[in-house]
Scaffold this active site. Structure first.
Site, PDB file in Angstrom:
ATOM      1  N   HIS A 172       0.856  -1.193   0.000  1.00  0.00           N
ATOM      2  CA  HIS A 172       0.000   0.000   0.000  1.00  0.00           C
ATOM      3  C   HIS A 172       0.889   1.239   0.000  1.00  0.00           C
ATOM      4  O   HIS A 172       2.109   1.124   0.128  1.00  0.00           O
ATOM      5  CB  HIS A 172      -0.873   0.014   1.267  1.00  0.00           C
ATOM      6  N   HIS A 203       5.700   6.002  -1.031  1.00  0.00           N
ATOM      7  CA  HIS A 203       6.453   4.793  -1.371  1.00  0.00           C
ATOM      8  C   HIS A 203       5.624   3.564  -1.006  1.00  0.00           C
ATOM      9  O   HIS A 203       4.657   3.656  -0.262  1.00  0.00           O
ATOM     10  CB  HIS A 203       7.778   4.775  -0.602  1.00  0.00           C
TER      11      HIS A 203
END
Length: 188
Positions: free
Chosen positions: A42, A128
């Site tokens: 995620h 990220h």
């Protein structure tokens, strides 16, 4: 045992599948202690920590209202990167191309959380996808290896469609349970 909650941008199932293959091939080159379960991939937008239900409900309410005006948008995964010491990184991640829409969604989620009483960390947002944690290689980590093995030379593109409130279950795999889903409006 404390339960932690966080808001994240969900990755579509097919992207998790592609990343699963990528992680599999990187594992052979890169000795990290733990690799993230593909279901757990995620992009974190706001880490809430241990959260009382009333605060979560307030934040959910605000986020829903804020995201009503956001539409789905395109994101591109284009690089590998690390956080922590250069020779012994703590976090190994897949990075994204700069996206104004992602920053806006993150700001909405962040503000909604703060307005609901959460004290969030104030480090600059660095989007990220964590893929591994804790370097355990016998030799020092070499940054040029990331360029060598970079699986995103051909950029991986996907559409961001949902923000999710996840609950962490330590010691389980996958360890993040989706609790509340917020869909972004489709582009007409």
């Amino acid at each position: 045992m404390h339960t932690h909650y966080f808001y994240a941008l969900e990755l579509p199932g097919e992207i998790k599948e592609i990343l699963k293959g990528i992680i599999h091939s990187l594992q052979e080159e890169m000795p990290f202690k733990t690799w993230v379960h593909p279901q757990d991939l995620h992009i974190t937008l706001a880490f809430l920590g241990n959260a009382p239900e009333a605060k979560i409900e307030a934040a959910n309410h605000r986020i829903e209202a804020a995201l009503n005006k956001s539409t789905t948008f395109k994101l591109q995964i284009n690089q590998l990167g690390i956080f922590g010491r250069k020779d012994s990184p703590r976090i190994f991640w897949a990075g994204l191309e700069e996206s104004t829409e992602l920053n806006e969604v993150r700001n909405d989620v962040f503000s909604a959380s703060v307005e609901s009483g959460f004290a969030l960390e104030t480090r600059p947002f660095s989007p990220h996808i964590t893929i591994a944690r804790k370097w355990i290689g016998e030799e020092a980590f070499k940054a040029d290896l990331m360029e060598e093995v970079n699986p995103f030379k051909k950029v991986l593109t996907f559409h961001a469609e949902r923000v999710v409130l996840y609950k962490t279950h330590l010691g389980k795999s996958p360890k993040y349970e989706p609790i509340t889903l917020f869909s972004l409006a489709s582009r007409s």
